[in-house]
Design a protein around this motif. Structure first.
Motif, PDB file in Angstrom:
ATOM      1  N   ILE A   3       0.842  -1.196   0.000  1.00  0.00           N
ATOM      2  CA  ILE A   3       0.000   0.000   0.000  1.00  0.00           C
ATOM      3  C   ILE A   3       0.873   1.240   0.000  1.00  0.00           C
ATOM      4  O   ILE A   3       0.639   2.175  -0.761  1.00  0.00           O
ATOM      5  N   SER A   4       1.899   1.253   0.852  1.00  0.00           N
ATOM      6  CA  SER A   4       2.742   2.443   0.904  1.00  0.00           C
ATOM      7  C   SER A   4       3.456   2.671  -0.423  1.00  0.00           C
ATOM      8  O   SER A   4       3.593   3.800  -0.862  1.00  0.00           O
ATOM      9  N   LYS A   5       3.909   1.593  -1.071  1.00  0.00           N
ATOM     10  CA  LYS A   5       4.589   1.743  -2.358  1.00  0.00           C
ATOM     11  C   LYS A   5       3.635   2.280  -3.420  1.00  0.00           C
ATOM     12  O   LYS A   5       3.983   3.190  -4.161  1.00  0.00           O
ATOM     13  N   SER A   6       2.435   1.707  -3.506  1.00  0.00           N
ATOM     14  CA  SER A   6       1.494   2.190  -4.521  1.00  0.00           C
ATOM     15  C   SER A   6       1.065   3.615  -4.217  1.00  0.00           C
ATOM     16  O   SER A   6       0.907   4.428  -5.128  1.00  0.00           O
ATOM     17  N   THR A   7       0.912   3.955  -2.940  1.00  0.00           N
ATOM     18  CA  THR A   7       0.561   5.325  -2.561  1.00  0.00           C
ATOM     19  C   THR A   7       1.689   6.285  -2.944  1.00  0.00           C
ATOM     20  O   THR A   7       1.430   7.384  -3.432  1.00  0.00           O
ATOM     21  N   GLU A   8       2.928   5.847  -2.718  1.00  0.00           N
ATOM     22  CA  GLU A   8       4.072   6.679  -3.085  1.00  0.00           C
ATOM     23  C   GLU A   8       4.148   6.868  -4.598  1.00  0.00           C
ATOM     24  O   GLU A   8       4.445   7.965  -5.078  1.00  0.00           O
ATOM     25  N   ILE A   9       3.892   5.828  -5.353  1.00  0.00           N
ATOM     26  CA  ILE A   9       3.915   5.940  -6.817  1.00  0.00           C
ATOM     27  C   ILE A   9       2.824   6.894  -7.282  1.00  0.00           C
ATOM     28  O   ILE A   9       3.052   7.754  -8.137  1.00  0.00           O
ATOM     29  N   ILE A  10       1.636   6.778  -6.712  1.00  0.00           N
ATOM     30  CA  ILE A  10       0.538   7.677  -7.085  1.00  0.00           C
ATOM     31  C   ILE A  10       0.911   9.118  -6.750  1.00  0.00           C
ATOM     32  O   ILE A  10       0.645  10.033  -7.544  1.00  0.00           O
ATOM     33  N   ALA A  11       1.559   9.331  -5.615  1.00  0.00           N
ATOM     34  CA  ALA A  11       1.994  10.685  -5.261  1.00  0.00           C
ATOM     35  C   ALA A  11       2.988  11.214  -6.287  1.00  0.00           C
ATOM     36  O   ALA A  11       2.917  12.386  -6.689  1.00  0.00           O
ATOM     37  N   ARG A  12       3.913  10.358  -6.740  1.00  0.00           N
ATOM     38  CA  ARG A  12       4.879  10.792  -7.753  1.00  0.00           C
ATOM     39  C   ARG A  12       4.192  11.023  -9.104  1.00  0.00           C
ATOM     40  O   ARG A  12       4.543  11.947  -9.841  1.00  0.00           O
ATOM     41  N   CYS A  50       2.881   3.479 -15.975  1.00  0.00           N
ATOM     42  CA  CYS A  50       4.074   4.128 -15.428  1.00  0.00           C
ATOM     43  C   CYS A  50       5.126   4.346 -16.509  1.00  0.00           C
ATOM     44  O   CYS A  50       5.721   5.424 -16.601  1.00  0.00           O
ATOM     45  N   ILE A  51       5.338   3.333 -17.329  1.00  0.00           N
ATOM     46  CA  ILE A  51       6.335   3.431 -18.396  1.00  0.00           C
ATOM     47  C   ILE A  51       5.943   4.513 -19.400  1.00  0.00           C
ATOM     48  O   ILE A  51       6.773   5.349 -19.780  1.00  0.00           O
ATOM     49  N   ASP A  52       4.681   4.527 -19.824  1.00  0.00           N
ATOM     50  CA  ASP A  52       4.227   5.527 -20.794  1.00  0.00           C
ATOM     51  C   ASP A  52       4.393   6.939 -20.252  1.00  0.00           C
ATOM     52  O   ASP A  52       4.889   7.834 -20.943  1.00  0.00           O
ATOM     53  N   LEU A  53       3.976   7.151 -19.002  1.00  0.00           N
ATOM     54  CA  LEU A  53       4.064   8.484 -18.414  1.00  0.00           C
ATOM     55  C   LEU A  53       5.520   8.906 -18.235  1.00  0.00           C
ATOM     56  O   LEU A  53       5.871  10.059 -18.503  1.00  0.00           O
ATOM     57  N   ALA A  54       6.361   7.972 -17.819  1.00  0.00           N
ATOM     58  CA  ALA A  54       7.784   8.278 -17.660  1.00  0.00           C
ATOM     59  C   ALA A  54       8.393   8.691 -18.995  1.00  0.00           C
ATOM     60  O   ALA A  54       9.153   9.656 -19.065  1.00  0.00           O
ATOM     61  N   GLU A  55       8.050   7.977 -20.055  1.00  0.00           N
ATOM     62  CA  GLU A  55       8.577   8.317 -21.385  1.00  0.00           C
ATOM     63  C   GLU A  55       8.068   9.675 -21.853  1.00  0.00           C
ATOM     64  O   GLU A  55       8.828  10.468 -22.397  1.00  0.00           O
ATOM     65  N   GLN A  56       6.782   9.935 -21.657  1.00  0.00           N
ATOM     66  CA  GLN A  56       6.193  11.206 -22.096  1.00  0.00           C
ATOM     67  C   GLN A  56       6.831  12.405 -21.414  1.00  0.00           C
ATOM     68  O   GLN A  56       6.980  13.458 -22.026  1.00  0.00           O
ATOM     69  N   HIS A  57       7.197  12.239 -20.148  1.00  0.00           N
ATOM     70  CA  HIS A  57       7.695  13.374 -19.369  1.00  0.00           C
ATOM     71  C   HIS A  57       9.202  13.341 -19.127  1.00  0.00           C
ATOM     72  O   HIS A  57       9.726  14.192 -18.406  1.00  0.00           O
ATOM     73  N   GLY A  58       9.894  12.366 -19.718  1.00  0.00           N
ATOM     74  CA  GLY A  58      11.338  12.275 -19.532  1.00  0.00           C
ATOM     75  C   GLY A  58      11.730  11.958 -18.097  1.00  0.00           C
ATOM     76  O   GLY A  58      12.752  12.414 -17.600  1.00  0.00           O
ATOM     77  N   ILE A  59      10.907  11.158 -17.439  1.00  0.00           N
ATOM     78  CA  ILE A  59      11.099  10.828 -16.032  1.00  0.00           C
ATOM     79  C   ILE A  59      11.817   9.483 -15.910  1.00  0.00           C
ATOM     80  O   ILE A  59      11.554   8.562 -16.675  1.00  0.00           O
ATOM     81  N   SER A  60      12.677   9.383 -14.921  1.00  0.00           N
ATOM     82  CA  SER A  60      13.361   8.128 -14.639  1.00  0.00           C
ATOM     83  C   SER A  60      12.363   7.131 -14.074  1.00  0.00           C
ATOM     84  O   SER A  60      11.649   7.429 -13.108  1.00  0.00           O
ATOM     85  N   LEU A  61      12.307   5.966 -14.661  1.00  0.00           N
ATOM     86  CA  LEU A  61      11.408   4.928 -14.174  1.00  0.00           C
ATOM     87  C   LEU A  61      11.825   4.462 -12.775  1.00  0.00           C
ATOM     88  O   LEU A  61      10.977   4.153 -11.937  1.00  0.00           O
ATOM     89  N   ASP A  62      13.132   4.449 -12.510  1.00  0.00           N
ATOM     90  CA  ASP A  62      13.603   4.111 -11.158  1.00  0.00           C
ATOM     91  C   ASP A  62      13.013   5.080 -10.144  1.00  0.00           C
ATOM     92  O   ASP A  62      12.525   4.680  -9.091  1.00  0.00           O
ATOM     93  N   TRP A  63      13.085   6.367 -10.444  1.00  0.00           N
ATOM     94  CA  TRP A  63      12.544   7.366  -9.524  1.00  0.00           C
ATOM     95  C   TRP A  63      11.039   7.189  -9.361  1.00  0.00           C
ATOM     96  O   TRP A  63      10.523   7.224  -8.244  1.00  0.00           O
ATOM     97  N   LEU A  64      10.337   6.990 -10.466  1.00  0.00           N
ATOM     98  CA  LEU A  64       8.886   6.866 -10.400  1.00  0.00           C
ATOM     99  C   LEU A  64       8.465   5.665  -9.552  1.00  0.00           C
ATOM    100  O   LEU A  64       7.573   5.771  -8.713  1.00  0.00           O
ATOM    101  N   LEU A  65       9.107   4.537  -9.748  1.00  0.00           N
ATOM    102  CA  LEU A  65       8.699   3.313  -9.054  1.00  0.00           C
ATOM    103  C   LEU A  65       9.267   3.180  -7.644  1.00  0.00           C
ATOM    104  O   LEU A  65       8.636   2.574  -6.782  1.00  0.00           O
ATOM    105  N   THR A  66      10.449   3.759  -7.407  1.00  0.00           N
ATOM    106  CA  THR A  66      11.082   3.555  -6.098  1.00  0.00           C
ATOM    107  C   THR A  66      11.362   4.843  -5.341  1.00  0.00           C
ATOM    108  O   THR A  66      11.624   4.801  -4.144  1.00  0.00           O
ATOM    109  N   GLY A  67      11.369   5.954  -6.049  1.00  0.00           N
ATOM    110  CA  GLY A  67      11.731   7.217  -5.414  1.00  0.00           C
ATOM    111  C   GLY A  67      13.235   7.429  -5.343  1.00  0.00           C
ATOM    112  O   GLY A  67      13.699   8.433  -4.828  1.00  0.00           O
ATOM    113  N   ALA A  68      14.010   6.488  -5.869  1.00  0.00           N
ATOM    114  CA  ALA A  68      15.469   6.573  -5.801  1.00  0.00           C
ATOM    115  C   ALA A  68      16.035   7.236  -7.049  1.00  0.00           C
ATOM    116  O   ALA A  68      15.505   7.067  -8.150  1.00  0.00           O
TER     117      ALA A  68
END
Length: 133
Positions: A3-12, A50-68
Motif C-alpha cells: 500500500i505504501s509503495k502504490s501510494t508513493e507511486i501515485i503521489a509521484r 508508469c512506463i508511458d508516463l515516464a517516457e512522455q515526461h522524460g522521467i526516470s522509471l527508477d525514480w517513479l517506481l522507487t523514489g530513488a
C-alpha cells in the motif's frame, strides 16, 4: 506492491502531472476515477501506465517506481544552467515533494497565462487590422 509503495507511486504520478487529486490524476492518465480507485484498492499500478508516463515526461522509471535517484532521465541540461537557474534548482531540491508540486503547478499556471496573453495580443492585432486585412 505494498500500500505504501502504490501510494508513493501515485503521489509521484501526481507530481509529474501537476495534479493534486485522484480525479485530476485519472483525467491526466485518461482513465476513469473508478479505474484509478481500483488500482489503489488492489495495490497495483499498471507498469505500462508508469512506463508511458515516464517516457512522455522524460522521467526516470527508477525514480517513479522507487523514489530513488534523479527524477529526470538525464540530469544534464542541454545548455549549462545560468547562475539564477542553479540557485533556483538548489532551493527547489530542498523543498518537500508537496511544495515542489505546488511550485511546479504555479509555474505551469504562469506559463498558461503567458500563452493566453500572447493569444489575446495576436487576436487584438488581427482585429486592429480590420476585417479586410
Amino acid at each position: 506492491m505494498s500500500i505504501s509503495k502504490s501510494t508513493e507511486i501515485i503521489a509521484r504520478l501526481k507530481q509529474i502531472t501537476a495534479t493534486s487529486t485522484d480525479s485530476g490524476l485519472s483525467e491526466q492518465l485518461g482513465v476513469s476515477p473508478q479505474t484509478l480507485s481500483s488500482w489503489k484498492g488492489r495495490e497495483r499500478m499498471p507498469y505500462s501506465v508508469c512506463i508511458d508516463l515516464a517516457e512522455q515526461h522524460g522521467i526516470s522509471l527508477d525514480w517513479l517506481l522507487t523514489g530513488a535517484g534523479p527524477m529526470r532521465r538525464t540530469a544534464q541540461l542541454e545548455e549549462p544552467a545560468s547562475e539564477p537557474e542553479q540557485r533556483m534548482l538548489a532551493i527547489f531540491r530542498t523543498l518537500t515533494a508537496a511544495d515542489q508540486q505546488f511550485v511546479q503547478q504555479m509555474a505551469q499556471e504562469r506559463q498558461r497565462l503567458r500563452d493566453l496573453e500572447q493569444r489575446l495580443d495576436s487576436l487584438y492585432e488581427q482585429g486592429s487590422r480590420g476585417p479586410n486585412a
